[in-house]
Design a protein around this motif. Structure first.
Motif, PDB file in Angstrom:
ATOM      1  N   MET A   1      -1.102   4.041  -1.816  1.00  0.00           N
ATOM      2  CA  MET A   1      -2.541   3.845  -1.249  1.00  0.00           C
ATOM      3  C   MET A   1      -2.507   4.160   0.098  1.00  0.00           C
ATOM      4  O   MET A   1      -3.644   4.542   0.723  1.00  0.00           O
ATOM      5  N   ASP A   2      -1.353   4.472   0.445  1.00  0.00           N
ATOM      6  CA  ASP A   2      -1.163   4.767   2.146  1.00  0.00           C
ATOM      7  C   ASP A   2       0.131   5.651   2.299  1.00  0.00           C
ATOM      8  O   ASP A   2       1.061   5.439   1.636  1.00  0.00           O
TER       9      ASP A   2
ATOM     10  N   VAL B   1      -6.703   7.630   3.240  1.00  0.00           N
ATOM     11  CA  VAL B   1      -5.953   7.131   1.767  1.00  0.00           C
ATOM     12  C   VAL B   1      -6.785   5.941   1.530  1.00  0.00           C
ATOM     13  O   VAL B   1      -7.688   5.275   2.002  1.00  0.00           O
ATOM     14  N   PRO B   2      -6.511   5.761   0.222  1.00  0.00           N
ATOM     15  CA  PRO B   2      -7.277   4.560  -0.457  1.00  0.00           C
ATOM     16  C   PRO B   2      -7.105   3.125   0.295  1.00  0.00           C
ATOM     17  O   PRO B   2      -8.155   2.434   0.387  1.00  0.00           O
ATOM     18  N   ALA B   3      -6.111   2.913   0.871  1.00  0.00           N
ATOM     19  CA  ALA B   3      -6.128   1.737   1.775  1.00  0.00           C
ATOM     20  C   ALA B   3      -7.109   1.627   2.701  1.00  0.00           C
ATOM     21  O   ALA B   3      -7.828   0.732   3.052  1.00  0.00           O
ATOM     22  N   THR B   4      -7.267   2.654   3.583  1.00  0.00           N
ATOM     23  CA  THR B   4      -8.305   2.818   4.499  1.00  0.00           C
ATOM     24  C   THR B   4      -9.685   2.678   3.997  1.00  0.00           C
ATOM     25  O   THR B   4     -10.563   2.018   4.661  1.00  0.00           O
TER      26      THR B   4
ATOM     27  N   ASN C   1       0.802  -1.243  -0.064  1.00  0.00           N
ATOM     28  CA  ASN C   1      -0.070  -0.015  -0.027  1.00  0.00           C
ATOM     29  C   ASN C   1       0.938   1.221  -0.191  1.00  0.00           C
ATOM     30  O   ASN C   1       0.609   2.209  -0.728  1.00  0.00           O
TER      31      ASN C   1
END
Lengths: 234, 917
Positions: free
Chosen positions: A57-58, B679-682, A52
């Motif tokens: 993504m993070d 964030v996208p991951a979240t 991620n």
């Protein structure tokens, strides 16, 4: 010397009320361009976290991440968005397809914002979904969905192809197919591919194996002679 | 470019239509209510304005205390602001229908103009049924009356004169056939105005052709103003009208003194005429009486004369008789004398005749003789002649000569004889002649005497006849005279009787006439300059109340739709929030794919905006189609206006639209912002549920331990999702509040009536004196006290007053009483909440509550009172009393005296009726 991809002491913490969990606890590794990298480790090792962070993504809470000489970890949101748009192709563990778009549309969705996308149809064909382009994810099997997901990522023509447990929910044959595809892409296009798995059996395919445990890098193995996918025993 | 991103947006909507439609419909609801209810007022006003335009409603109506003459009309026609002017006649009359008495206002119309140029007729009546009058005795009637009374086209209405005899002074036709029913722009509400006749309120109106009015002056003038483009319900219109009213006032200020002079002069002339007539009548009466007296006197004189004449007659008759008798005697004597003479004469005459006849004989002899002589002569002559022819000496000659000589001798002899005879005869004749002469003389004398006698006799006879005649005549005349006299006496008696009979009436009439003249004089004294009252169309009862009602509708439109709107907003907010949150994964995917936050947000913005957009469109269209009509129709029950067009009120639609957008877009943006911050991951991870927490209740083991598991869970949940709890509570509270408000309003308004009219105003009847004064008041009070149905009554003074505080003015009724203790029996003064009585004292006034609130007055404050034609005074407010209808200021008589220096004129009486029902 930093590689094409470089993690330098990357830390990721999660605070939930009074509790702090370190998903990544000083991760350091490098990878070369065009390598097929496999990241292994038990559940909770921090693999997804690493991916991620690599994929934008993070964010990370400490350390630096470099990709192609650029410090990704210093990106602001806008830069991250651009990074994700053009440079990253992500394959999710749970597919994460848009349910109300067909397979083709899902791929197009990703392709249409990229600089240099591949033809969605062609990519879908390449993943063997020529006849399934008009189906909705709900109408596709797990493997088909995963292939759509891959096609989506491939169509973006990214620098990095990041796959999070791509074969996790797939059977033996399908898994092989998918893996084969990924490998092929890596070798044919020179794309740097990261694959996360907890399945050690896959590791012989990789050029580099990064072993993670408890949020740290246990071992980095360079594989001079990776095995072709057919030869893997699941 | 058919792009997938757009597709996903579209499919997001289409595949899950319920939520989308929910938002759309709730927005539609809120917007429709908002824009619809808000459109109601402008639509109602526009409809009314159009109606008033279409039928040429006049902008100003002027009435005058003394009517309008042609010069007034001319002056008004030339006013700067006058576009068109229509003078009119109007009179109120009583009409009976189905046993009920109606008071109808009859107004004049120009039937010619209505049929030939309807577009230019001011206040053109709106024909609903039938047709306009074409004959003098036709009318069109108020359409309102069709519902409440029994009128049909073809019916005849009859104006009553029994209770209203003066109406014949205004109209020369009292029976009218209904040929049509109309509405009038002058009466858009059900109010028909007030009248000075009957109970003071008009039931309806009717239009009749102008020619039926016999009034000398116009009773009213209608004027249409120039350059009016504004709505009649706007402030600008009010200002323009006020300006026009000023101009009219100026014109009035010029005309009224002129008119006053004119009227005064005319009235004076009439009074003079009246006075003269009265004087003539008085004169006639007195001359009549005088004549009678004279007649009597004359009669008496006549009687006296008659007596005198009778006496005279008697005397004369006697005298005449005497004379006649004397004359007769004298005549007798004369006759006797004459008779004697006659005898004598006759003898003489006889003698004479004898002598004459003797003479005659002698004469004959003589004549014979003469004859013979003459014959002889002629013989002689003849012989002579012969002789001449004969030769002298012849025998013949000698014979003849002898003859001749003989003859001659004879002749001579005879002649001598004759001569003697003749002489004798002549003597005799002379004697006779003498005698004759004498005789004739005597005869003459006698004749004379006889003539005289005859004359005398004739005269006597004549006189006798005359006497007789005169006597008879005199007698008859006297009789006649007496009869006449009697007749005259009788006539006089009759005349006297008549006079006596009729005199009291005549005197009474003259007294009345005198009184009337006095009254007329007094009224002329009282006559003031005429005053014009110009009433703008904005002050017309119907228009004014419509304005107020549309204001109320607008007021409703201010608040209630907001509540709906808030509900809609809340729903939108929660829905959009939920939609965005539910789509968390997709947001994550898109974000992961490298879509910018903005682009991702646009997905939901499109969703919410389009939902809101459609909702707004739907709401505006349905709202403006439904609500104005529904509200206008509800009001339409009490107004006679054409249906309202469903026009969109752009203003409120825009406000609603913007509000709706805000309510949908803003939450969307907010939640997007919140989501996209991660964030996208979240995002691609499922959201961690909110951690459970202990609630306060758990700290009370007393309660907590008594609850079972479900109950505990319920409690926890209640407090766990505070936002939802709040929304639920607020939502229910709001709805309950609304419902409660509705019921509360209904009850408050309904209960107001019994409270106001049974508890506060405890009187049943108010009588206002048109003319004040001790006499009138005591008359009224005695009528009331003699009436068995009247339980009690109290007199008071009422006037309109303007009360001012520092920055505002408000009108109220000032009630002044001189008997506070009794007054409390008729009007309750008390505090609203506690019902503690409020006492009225001489140190201040008691005002009604709303009045106080509107002016911001508290007990102890001072207010300034302005009564018309009286100076401004300041009073202290010492009490505030409960009241719900109109504003009142109560004051004692003593306080009034101390403020104005005199007692107020008592002009009204409250009375209570015995409860027989």
């Amino acid at each position: 010397m930093a590689g094409y991809v470089s993690f330098q002491n990357v830390v990721k913490e999660y605070k939930m009320g009074d509790v702090t969990v370190r998903a990544a606890d000083g991760i350091t590794f490098d990878a070369e361009k065009g390598e097929f990298v496999v990241v292994v480790g038990p559940s909770g090792a921090g693999k997804t976290t690493v991916l991620n962070m690599l994929g934008g993504m993070d964010t990370c809470d400490g350390g630096k991440i470099f990709v192609d000489g650029v410090e990704v970890s210093a990106f602001n949101k806008k830069q991250l968005t651009t990074y994700r748009r053009h440079d990253i192709g992500f394959v999710f563990q749970f597919y994460n397809l848009v349910q109300n778009l067909t397979a083709l549309e899902n791929v197009e969705l990703a392709a249409q914002i990229c600089k240099n996308p591949l033809d969605a149809r062609q990519v879908l064909k390449d993943v063997g979904l020529e006849n399934r382009m008009g189906n909705f994810p709900a109408q596709l099997s797990g493997g088909e969905q995963q292939r759509v997901s891959i096609a989506r990522a491939l169509a973006k023509n990214p620098k990095l192809l990041l796959c999070d447990e791509p074969t996790g929910a797939l059977d033996d044959a399908t898994g092989r197919q998918v893996l084969e595809l990924l490998h092929k892409t890596c070798k044919n296009t020179g794309m740097t591919v990261f694959v996360i798995t907890h399945n050690q059996a896959i590791t012989p395919v990789a050029d580099r194996i990064i072993k993670l445990r408890n949020g740290r890098v246990r071992e980095i193995i360079r594989n001079e002679n990776p095995l072709p996918v057919e030869r893997i025993e699941w | 470019m058919k792009n997938s991103f757009h597709k996903t947006i579209l499919r997001h909507i289409i595949n899950n239509p319920r939520r989308y439609l929910a938002i759309m419909f709730i927005v539609a609801l809120g917007v429709s209510f908002f824009s619809g209810v808000r459109a109601a007022s402008p639509n109602m006003r526009d409809a009314a304005d159009k109606y008033l335009d279409d039928y040429n409603a006049s902008d100003i109506q002027i009435i005058s205390t003394l009517g309008f003459d042609d010069e007034d009309i001319q002056a008004l026609r030339q006013a700067k602001n006058t576009d068109a002017i229509m003078p009119a006649y109007s009179v109120d009359g009583f009409v009976i229908n189905d046993g009920r008495t109606l008071l109808i206002n009859f107004q004049s119309i120009d039937t010619e103009k209505i049929s030939s140029q309807p577009k230019s007729v001011l206040n053109m009546p709106v024909l609903v049924e039938g047709r306009f009058p074409s004959e003098k005795n036709e009318c069109v009637l108020d359409y309102l009356l069709v519902d409440f009374y029994n009128f049909k086209i073809g019916d005849t209405i009859q104006i009553q004169t029994s209770s209203d005899p003066d109406i014949v002074k205004s109209l020369n036709q009292l029976e009218y056939k209904i040929v049509g029913f109309v509405n009038s722009v002058q009466y858009i509400s059900f109010q028909r105005g007030s009248s000075t006749k009957g109970d003071g309120s008009l039931t309806g109106f009717a239009f009749i052709p102008e020619g039926n009015f016999t009034l000398e002056v116009y009773t009213g003038v209608f004027i249409k103003a120039k350059n009016i483009t504004e709505s009649r319900f706007s402030e600008e219109y009010k200002n323009k009208i006020n300006q026009f009213k000023e101009e009219i006032k100026q014109i009035g200020n010029i005309r009224n003194p002129q008119r006053y002079q004119q009227i005064k002069e005319d009235a004076e002339k009439e009074l003079e005429k009246g006075r003269k007539e009265l004087k003539d009548a008085e004169n006639k009466l007195s001359s009549g009486e005088k004549e009678i007296l004279e007649g009597e006197k004359k009669l008496n004189d006549g009687q006296k004369e008659l007596e005198a004449n009778r006496k005279k007659y008697q005397d004369e008759i006697t005298k005449a008789k005497k004379e006649l008798d004397a004359a007769k005697v004298k005549l007798e004597d004369s006759r006797k004398a004459l008779d004697g003479n006659q005898k004598q004469l006759n003898a003489a005459k006889d003698e004479l005749n004898r002598a004459k006849s003797e003479m005659e004989g002698k004469k004959a002899q003589l004549e014979q003789g003469e004859q013979a002589v003459s014959e002889l002569y002629s013989q002689i002559s003849a012989l002579t002649l012969q002789l001449e022819h004969l030769s002298p000496g012849s025998s013949e000659a000698i014979e003849i000569e002898s003859q001749i000589s003989q003859l001659k001798n004879l002749y001579n002899q005879m002649s001598r004889e004759l001569e003697e005879s003749r002489k004798l005869f002549e003597q005799g004749m002379a004697q006779i002649e003498e005698n004759e002469k004498k005789l004739s003389q005597n005869e003459i004398q006698l004749k004379k005497g006889w003539d005289e006698y005859n004359k005398g006799k004739a005269e006597y006879e004549k006189n006798l006849a005359l006497y007789e005649k005169s006597k008879a005549e005199g007698a008859t005349k006297l009789e006649e005279a007496e009869r006449e006299l009697n007749k005259s006496r009788r006539e006089l008696e009759k005349a006297k009787k008549e006079l006596n009979e009729k005199k009291p009436d005549a005197l009474k009439e003259m007294e009345n006439a005198r009184k009337k003249l006095e009254e007329g004089e007094r009224e002329l004294e009282k006559l003031k300059e005429p005053e014009w009252y110009a009433i703008g169309l904005n002050e017309n009862t119907g228009v004014y109340s419509y304005n107020q009602d549309t204001d109320r509708v607008a007021a409703i439109g201010l608040v209630f739709p907001l509540i709906f709107f808030l509900v809609a907003a809340l729903v939108c907010l929660t829905n959009m929030t939920r939609i965005v949150e539910d789509d968390r994964t997709n947001i994550g995917i898109l974000k992961a794919l490298g879509y910018s936050g903005f682009k991702i947000a646009s997905k939901y913005l499109v969703y919410s905006c389009s939902a809101a957009g459609f909702g707004i469109a739907l709401g505006v269209l349905t709202g403006s189609a439904i609500f104005p009509r529904v509200i206008a129709d509800a009001y339409g029950i009490i107004y006679a206006l054409p249906p309202v067009a469903g026009e969109i009120d752009v203003n409120s639609s825009c406000i609603a639209g913007i509000g709706a957008i805000i309510c949908t877009v803003v939450p969307t943006l907010l939640v997007c912002y919140k989501e996209l911050a991660a964030v996208p991951a979240t995002l691609m991870r499922p959201r961690a549920p909110k951690s459970g927490r202990r609630i306060m209740l758990e700290r009370l083991p007393v309660i907590w331990n008594r609850l079972n598991f479900s109950q505990k869970v319920t409690c926890r949940n209640l407090f766990r999702y505070k936002k939802r709890l709040l929304m639920t509570v607020l939502g229910i509270a709001g709805c309950t509040g609304l419902v409660y408000t509705g019921f509360g309003l209904k009850d408050s308004i309904r209960l107001m009536v019994p409270v106001q009219y049974e508890q506060i105003q405890k009187y049943d009847m108010t009588v206002f004196l048109r003319e004040t004064g001790e006499e009138n008041l005591s008359d009224l009070e005695s009528v009331l006290s003699n009436n068995q149905n009247v339980k009690d009554f109290i007199h008071f003074h009422q006037t309109e007053v303007d009360a001012t505080t520092d920055n505002s003015t408000l009108s109220a009724y000032l009630i002044v009483t001189d008997n506070t203790e009794k007054f409390y029996k008729f009007i309750t003064l008390r505090k609203r909440r506690t019902h503690t009585p409020v006492r009225l004292s001489n140190s201040g006034v008691v005002i009604t509550e709303k009045f106080g609130r509107m002016l911001g007055i508290k007990i102890g404050d001072t207010i300034t009172l302005k009564v018309r034609e009286k100076p401004e005074v300041k009073v202290k407010v010492e009490g505030i009393t409960e009241n719900y209808v109109m504003h009142y200021i109560y004051m004692t008589d003593e306080l009034y005296q101390s403020l104005y220096g005199e007692s107020p004129e008592i002009n009204a009486v409250y009375s209570q009726i015995r409860d027989n029902s």
